[in-house]
Motif scaffolding. Sequence first.
Motif, mmCIF file in Angstrom:
data_model
loop_
_atom_site.group_PDB
_atom_site.id
_atom_site.type_symbol
_atom_site.label_atom_id
_atom_site.label_comp_id
_atom_site.label_asym_id
_atom_site.label_seq_id
_atom_site.Cartn_x
_atom_site.Cartn_y
_atom_site.Cartn_z
ATOM 1 N N LEU A 121 -10.582 90.748 37.478
ATOM 2 C CA LEU A 121 -11.646 91.586 37.540
ATOM 3 C C LEU A 121 -11.904 91.051 39.287
ATOM 4 O O LEU A 121 -13.418 92.209 39.449
ATOM 5 C CB LEU A 121 -13.128 91.206 36.710
ATOM 6 C CG LEU A 121 -12.943 91.691 35.339
ATOM 7 C CD1 LEU A 121 -13.766 91.118 34.157
ATOM 8 C CD2 LEU A 121 -12.634 93.044 34.749
ATOM 9 N N ASP A 122 -12.514 90.446 39.974
ATOM 10 C CA ASP A 122 -12.463 90.941 41.168
ATOM 11 C C ASP A 122 -11.523 91.153 42.479
ATOM 12 O O ASP A 122 -12.523 91.913 43.357
ATOM 13 C CB ASP A 122 -12.100 88.929 41.514
ATOM 14 C CG ASP A 122 -14.430 87.966 41.675
ATOM 15 O OD1 ASP A 122 -14.768 88.915 41.442
ATOM 16 O OD2 ASP A 122 -13.461 86.985 41.685
ATOM 17 N N ASP A 133 -13.972 103.552 37.526
ATOM 18 C CA ASP A 133 -13.894 102.015 37.295
ATOM 19 C C ASP A 133 -15.312 100.852 38.372
ATOM 20 O O ASP A 133 -14.942 102.421 39.766
ATOM 21 C CB ASP A 133 -12.432 101.149 37.701
ATOM 22 C CG ASP A 133 -11.407 101.150 36.764
ATOM 23 O OD1 ASP A 133 -10.875 100.779 37.465
ATOM 24 O OD2 ASP A 133 -11.816 102.031 35.721
ATOM 25 N N LEU A 134 -15.604 100.168 38.128
ATOM 26 C CA LEU A 134 -16.900 100.169 38.783
ATOM 27 C C LEU A 134 -15.907 99.612 40.183
ATOM 28 O O LEU A 134 -15.163 98.704 40.817
ATOM 29 C CB LEU A 134 -16.933 98.625 37.853
ATOM 30 C CG LEU A 134 -17.658 98.814 36.992
ATOM 31 C CD1 LEU A 134 -18.261 97.102 36.339
ATOM 32 C CD2 LEU A 134 -18.460 99.452 36.681
ATOM 33 N N ARG A 147 -16.413 104.565 29.916
ATOM 34 C CA ARG A 147 -15.118 103.850 31.067
ATOM 35 C C ARG A 147 -16.130 102.299 31.461
ATOM 36 O O ARG A 147 -15.867 101.533 32.207
ATOM 37 C CB ARG A 147 -14.228 104.359 31.521
ATOM 38 C CG ARG A 147 -12.826 103.281 31.844
ATOM 39 C CD ARG A 147 -11.875 103.962 32.552
ATOM 40 N NE ARG A 147 -12.367 105.339 33.318
ATOM 41 C CZ ARG A 147 -11.286 105.824 33.968
ATOM 42 N NH1 ARG A 147 -10.064 105.759 33.612
ATOM 43 N NH2 ARG A 147 -11.278 106.997 34.888
ATOM 44 N N SER A 148 -17.355 103.476 32.620
ATOM 45 C CA SER A 148 -17.686 102.608 33.267
ATOM 46 C C SER A 148 -18.530 101.451 33.196
ATOM 47 O O SER A 148 -18.620 100.321 33.186
ATOM 48 C CB SER A 148 -18.545 103.200 34.294
ATOM 49 O OG SER A 148 -17.970 103.679 35.502
ATOM 50 N N VAL A 149 -19.423 102.321 31.385
ATOM 51 C CA VAL A 149 -20.361 101.172 31.024
ATOM 52 C C VAL A 149 -19.246 99.408 29.813
ATOM 53 O O VAL A 149 -19.976 99.147 29.891
ATOM 54 C CB VAL A 149 -21.205 101.788 30.191
ATOM 55 C CG1 VAL A 149 -21.618 101.108 29.768
ATOM 56 C CG2 VAL A 149 -22.189 103.361 30.452
ATOM 57 N N VAL A 150 -18.143 100.538 29.586
ATOM 58 C CA VAL A 150 -17.421 99.216 28.846
ATOM 59 C C VAL A 150 -17.201 98.513 29.971
ATOM 60 O O VAL A 150 -16.787 97.121 29.539
ATOM 61 C CB VAL A 150 -16.105 100.615 28.353
ATOM 62 C CG1 VAL A 150 -15.150 99.223 27.109
ATOM 63 C CG2 VAL A 150 -16.846 101.273 27.167
ATOM 64 N N GLN A 151 -16.817 98.852 31.352
ATOM 65 C CA GLN A 151 -15.614 97.963 31.523
ATOM 66 C C GLN A 151 -16.722 96.701 32.137
ATOM 67 O O GLN A 151 -16.963 95.771 32.752
ATOM 68 C CB GLN A 151 -14.933 98.898 33.004
ATOM 69 C CG GLN A 151 -14.116 99.148 32.325
ATOM 70 C CD GLN A 151 -12.972 99.633 34.208
ATOM 71 O OE1 GLN A 151 -13.081 99.164 35.156
ATOM 72 N NE2 GLN A 151 -12.292 100.989 33.818
ATOM 73 N N LEU A 152 -18.345 97.739 32.180
ATOM 74 C CA LEU A 152 -19.878 96.895 33.226
ATOM 75 C C LEU A 152 -19.544 95.352 32.055
ATOM 76 O O LEU A 152 -19.794 94.232 31.775
ATOM 77 C CB LEU A 152 -20.452 97.967 33.025
ATOM 78 C CG LEU A 152 -22.173 96.689 32.675
ATOM 79 C CD1 LEU A 152 -22.243 95.830 34.265
ATOM 80 C CD2 LEU A 152 -23.149 97.569 32.910
#
Length: 482
Positions: free
Chosen positions: A358-359, A367-368, A453-458
């Motif tokens: 995730l880094d 994606d974030l 997708r962005s919120v779930v990945q957050l």
Amino acid sequence: MKRNVLLTQCLGLVFLACPVEAEVITTPRPIPATRPAMKELLEDMKVRPYRFPLPELTAEDRENLGDRADSYESRLKYHYLPYQEERGPATSSRSGSTAGSERSTSRSSRGNSDENMTLSYPFKTMLFWVVSRTNNCQYCLGHQEQKLAATGMTEDQVAALDADWSQYSPAEQTAFAYARKLTYEPHLLNDQDFEALREHYSDLQILEMTMSIARNNATNRWKEGTGIPQSSSGIRFFAAADGTVPSGSALPIESYLTPTSQEFQNVISQVAPLHLDKSGQPTGRGVHHRPDLEAPSVLREKLLAAKERSPRLSVMDEEAARTALGEYAPEGELPLWVRLVATFPNASQRRMEAILQLDKPAEVEGDLTPLMKAQVRWIVARQDRAWYVVAQAEKRLKELGQAEAEIEALDHNWEEFSDADRSLFTFAQKQAMTPIAVTDADAAHALETNSPRSVVQLIDFVTGCVYLNRVTEAANLPAIGD
């Protein structure tokens, strides 16, 4: 039972252990104060509405997912967490077990994935139950209740886990208190907590316990953040010895609404963080004890002091950690936290890989961004006062071109950020504080300005942050920003 009925049940009961200075927070649903009310909510959560929309399931999707195609959670991960699908299940040849798994095939099995792990499966399941009750994660509570029943625990023993620790040994009581504090108030951990633990447990066992509790907190935040409904087929099974439903009950065995003994009918939880009204009665709302964030000058003093501190738990040297991790050791100099969790290479492998993954900059649209990840890591670490991770986050933010004033603004001033960023920051901050604080409205607002997708990945990213915060702060790792 519906939520307003649950709240009414909570109102008529007295709870005397909650500090009056705690800040009240509005919850997406009430926190049940008693065991019967908790069972009602466990059952009610089977029809919990989904928080995140899913794309239409195509024939290709169904073929790829197989038996998981009808699972909401599996589809969330499939559509929105592509890096998990690419990474696949983490297994290790060392023990032939799934890394990090605590499953047991029998009541007597420890279910541990590393040879030097000695804490039993039932014991760690009790800790998971305490963590989930503290975080008001009904999904996880339901699953731990089933696991505890399968280990042979009685209904009254589980009720005592919530309301009367005096029925457990001093060693167990100390561990329960540690699990609750590490979950709810990690910023208050101190040397005295470890002195108390060392009266009953070795340092290896304390690290094993800490990593398990940290994983539990990560799991709670994933389940609660995404709003996973309780399993519709979930059952409780505190039934008669022959497996039948207790005499006089017309309830099917698939129900959580099993009888509670008279002894625990009206006893208030000593685990759940309950808010009291002026008459001392629980309102069903939650509380949090996180203080306001420090001013910049105080923050600098805290970081300087944290650089000089000594670890409470042993950290492996570089060579030993690389040997233990084998092919799973990341490239370059190993961070202190990796050398810490390498003590249990199988149990730490999947979580370690997830945090390191995730880094990295994402290649998938939506994606974030690396900057958002670093900002969120700072926000979450500041809530937990996890100074080792705060130093890591600051180093990463500066590498990304952020000035010290911009970093410090993440604590107090989000006015210059977009509404999309602010909604993600708010969601992450509340997840960090306690899952009790995250509401359906928070999720809806985040979805108004961000992709699902962005919120779930957050949410997934925050789970890694809270795990790392708890492990590194419990171990008192020096804040060197490695």
